[in-house]
Design an enzyme around this catalytic site. Sequence first.
Site, short mmCIF file in Angstrom:
data_model
loop_
_atom_site.label_atom_id
_atom_site.label_comp_id
_atom_site.label_asym_id
_atom_site.label_seq_id
_atom_site.Cartn_x
_atom_site.Cartn_y
_atom_site.Cartn_z
N ASP A 331 0.83 -1.20 0.00
CA ASP A 331 0.00 0.00 0.00
C ASP A 331 0.87 1.26 0.00
O ASP A 331 0.57 2.22 -0.68
CB ASP A 331 -0.94 0.01 1.22
CG ASP A 331 -0.20 -0.18 2.54
OD1 ASP A 331 0.92 -0.72 2.53
OD2 ASP A 331 -0.75 0.21 3.58
N ARG A 335 5.07 4.31 6.30
CA ARG A 335 4.58 4.20 7.67
C ARG A 335 4.66 2.73 8.15
O ARG A 335 5.13 1.86 7.41
CB ARG A 335 3.17 4.75 7.79
CG ARG A 335 2.13 3.92 7.08
CD ARG A 335 0.74 4.53 7.27
NE ARG A 335 -0.25 3.79 6.55
CZ ARG A 335 -1.22 4.34 5.83
NH1 ARG A 335 -1.31 5.64 5.71
NH2 ARG A 335 -2.10 3.58 5.22
N ASP A 336 4.15 2.47 9.36
CA ASP A 336 4.27 1.12 9.92
C ASP A 336 3.21 0.21 9.31
O ASP A 336 2.39 -0.37 9.99
CB ASP A 336 4.14 1.17 11.44
CG ASP A 336 2.89 1.91 11.89
OD1 ASP A 336 2.09 2.30 11.01
OD2 ASP A 336 2.71 2.10 13.10
N GLU A 337 3.24 0.10 7.98
CA GLU A 337 2.30 -0.74 7.27
C GLU A 337 3.05 -1.47 6.16
O GLU A 337 3.54 -2.55 6.37
CB GLU A 337 1.14 0.10 6.73
CG GLU A 337 -0.12 -0.71 6.65
CD GLU A 337 -1.41 0.11 6.77
OE1 GLU A 337 -2.43 -0.44 6.43
OE2 GLU A 337 -1.37 1.27 7.21
N ASP A 344 -5.63 -2.86 -2.93
CA ASP A 344 -4.78 -1.91 -3.64
C ASP A 344 -4.17 -2.59 -4.87
O ASP A 344 -4.10 -2.00 -5.96
CB ASP A 344 -3.65 -1.41 -2.72
CG ASP A 344 -4.17 -0.86 -1.40
OD1 ASP A 344 -5.08 -1.48 -0.81
OD2 ASP A 344 -3.67 0.19 -0.93
N TRP A 397 -11.33 -6.50 -2.01
CA TRP A 397 -9.96 -6.85 -1.60
C TRP A 397 -9.73 -8.32 -1.97
O TRP A 397 -8.85 -8.63 -2.76
CB TRP A 397 -9.78 -6.57 -0.10
CG TRP A 397 -9.30 -5.16 0.17
CD1 TRP A 397 -8.07 -4.81 0.63
CD2 TRP A 397 -10.01 -3.93 -0.03
NE1 TRP A 397 -7.97 -3.43 0.73
CE2 TRP A 397 -9.13 -2.88 0.33
CE3 TRP A 397 -11.27 -3.60 -0.50
CZ2 TRP A 397 -9.51 -1.53 0.25
CZ3 TRP A 397 -11.65 -2.27 -0.58
CH2 TRP A 397 -10.77 -1.25 -0.21
N GLU A 603 -2.49 8.97 -0.93
CA GLU A 603 -3.54 8.08 -0.42
C GLU A 603 -4.89 8.81 -0.38
O GLU A 603 -5.93 8.24 -0.71
CB GLU A 603 -3.15 7.63 0.99
CG GLU A 603 -4.16 6.74 1.67
CD GLU A 603 -3.63 6.23 3.02
OE1 GLU A 603 -2.79 6.93 3.63
OE2 GLU A 603 -4.07 5.15 3.45
N HIS A 624 0.87 6.15 -2.24
CA HIS A 624 -0.10 5.05 -2.31
C HIS A 624 -0.50 4.94 -3.77
O HIS A 624 -1.05 5.86 -4.32
CB HIS A 624 -1.33 5.46 -1.50
CG HIS A 624 -1.59 4.61 -0.31
ND1 HIS A 624 -0.76 4.59 0.77
CD2 HIS A 624 -2.63 3.77 -0.01
CE1 HIS A 624 -1.27 3.77 1.70
NE2 HIS A 624 -2.40 3.26 1.24
C1 BGC Z 1 -4.08 0.68 3.73
C2 BGC Z 1 -4.87 0.61 2.48
C3 BGC Z 1 -5.72 -0.62 2.57
C4 BGC Z 1 -6.66 -0.34 3.69
C5 BGC Z 1 -7.74 -1.33 3.88
C6 BGC Z 1 -5.03 0.91 4.84
O1 BGC Z 1 -4.45 1.10 6.06
O2 BGC Z 1 -3.07 1.64 3.67
O3 BGC Z 1 -4.31 0.98 1.34
O4 BGC Z 1 -6.29 -1.07 1.43
O5 BGC Z 1 -6.01 -0.06 4.89
O6 BGC Z 1 -8.84 -0.66 4.02
#
Ligand code: BGC
Length: 722
Positions: A331, A335-337, A344, A397, A603, A624
């Site tokens: 995504d 950040r912490d992701e 996505d 998703w 984003e 994003h």
């Molecule tokens: C992500 C998104 C992802 C979403 C799910 C977010 O935190 O960055 O891109 O699809 O969560 O809803």
Amino acid sequence: MLDNSKWISALSEFGTVCPIFRKTFDVKKEILYAELKITAIGCYVAHINGKRVGSFILAPGWTAYHSRLQVQEYDVTGLLGEENVLDIEAGDGWHLGRLGWLKGKPSGSGPSVIFELEVKCKDNTALRIVSDESAMVSKSPRLFSSLYDGEIFDSRIEEFNWEPVRVIEYSKDTLIPQEGEDVVEVERLSPVAITKSKTGYVLDFGQNLTGYVEFAVNAPSGHVVELYHGEILDKSGDVYTDNLRSALQRIQLIANGKKTTYKPQFSFQGFRYVRVVNWIGEPDPNDFTAIVVHSNMKRTGYFSCSNEKVNKLFQNIIWGQKGNFLDVPTDCPQRDERLGWTGDAQIFIKAATYNFDVERFFSKWLSDLSVEQFEDGGVPAVIPNILGRDNSSSSAWGDAAVICPWQIYLAYGNKEILKRQYDSMCKWINYIKNQGDNPYIWNTGHHFGDWLGLDASYGSYVGATDTALIATAYFAYSTSILVKVGRVLGYDTTEYERLYDNVRKAFQDAFIKGGRLTSDTQTAYALVIFFDLVDDLATFGERLNTLVKENGNKLTTGFVGTPYLLHALSKTGYHETAYSLLLQEEFPSWLYSVNQGATTIWEHWDGVDDEEKLWSTDMNSFNHYAYGAVADWMYEVMAGIKINESRPAFENIIFEPITDKRIDYVSASVETKNGIVSSSWKRMGKTVTYTFNVPRGSTGTVNLNGQIYNLESGEHIFTVDE
Ligand code: BGC
């Protein structure tokens, strides 16, 4: 694989950080060929006699480790001599480091490696050097390393204290050969500006990117230089890091009194700006280089037109893809992701396949999707799945399970991927069928909906479009794709054809009232038109056009509606409105972010608003790729390059460019399996000249204002009154 080798780890506590494993060996004979097979629990970098083995960054890459761990094979013939030292440094990477917004590091155990070096000699003998008790291990100068948080490197540590290794019990059943592309260093950028801020100096690399900074420090021993990475500046001109949430993106280098050049090894950052703290004297731009890192995908697609802002948008989309195709489609990179969000990925995949060759990249990720799929057919929201069972199986998703393999087939003609993923696709469709009481309507469970749609109610991330409408629309769409897949593979598709008819009918009964959709939103109309869910496309197209016009030629769509909005308008003849949305410069629009100086895709449509206010810190990525899906409309409608589904891989190209008075020329090309396909048009007074290129082995079908022409390979020029 690696049958004779053992997993080795460190005994001492330092082994939980970045141990260096060493194996020394002699080769007294003339070498014909030498190959190193290696992988790690964690990430590794190997050196033989001080020279790096291969160029894979963060090897062995990220897979569903419980089932699949890639082993790399390197030709190391040129690196060996008579007396040899094999050093392997390992770090946490994805396997052991913290992932997601759950703060703690999951396990206390340190990285392990396993390898086998096979040396074939000219006298037909062979030598096998394997990881076992005979290897040694030492603490490395890397005192801390984390994908999100950065590294601490103590350059004073130059001596190693070798200790015996610990052999650990860990399965080898999960080992597989490398499937994806290597992640590599691709480009190097110098700072375009260096300014002074309250806390230090700020480097501007002119481009939001993913990778790391290589820098040279010459400071007294023990002096600590710090680098903090961020995507934008705050109002005081310093680097803004609040949107990173808990990810530190910090590098600390402890100097040793000599000039030292350093770059992170098991960490990457998403950044355009870097705050340099504790620098002695004025930083010299030559001492800093940003290194762009991503999967080694070949660039295949190019687009340009007479509008420079649209060109900038396209460049931003390309950078968004580079920044988020780092072994898995993520995504965001900062950040912490940085997770493999399925939604996505499916939203962007069509654009992705035009821009770059992503066949191998997605093939690996889809294998992970299959093994991560739940027993009941549900698909985790992120692949590899680090979120567990709860956060799972949202419509749009989970549909990545069907949409992604289909797009890879269309772009590259890869039937194998359809065959391999077919079970996974069926499982997903059957999963949907089993939700709730009505097998044809999906109105239960958790859905992300039209994520970040602007018509969301205050405080919500979920746009106004009914999630059951979206879920059922996607149900029908994915089923229609599954039917096509079954036909390509020669399977009996009767069951799914029937299912599709039933879902489509149920959709119409449930979500159309008085000729309108029950959610009177841009996203709802975009979906039904693009997915062909209504018989009377004209009426629904008209309503979509009206909704956009009434909103001042501005969109309200989020993740689900945005990729289809322009296509839906074009499909129903509202090309001018589609162009108006693309060319819109006021918020919300694609060009709004371009006007705000964006160098990647945001984003949020309003990541930064007109008053320079930022969207809340909890979710505001400036890299994003999802909204970059508009690139596929640019290729397919502006330039008019389309794949003919019945002759995939551009074996037959449908050329159907649509002009607009506000644009004077468009030019695009895609490098396909057969060669380069290109399409361009240019307005000269009242006429438009079109040029199409069909590569050898392909044919073209041109549609210009309803006139159809069949093309053989070669260049074809048409001049038509506008
Ligand atoms: C992500 C998104 C992802 C979403 C799910 C977010 O935190 O960055 O891109 O699809 O969560 O809803």
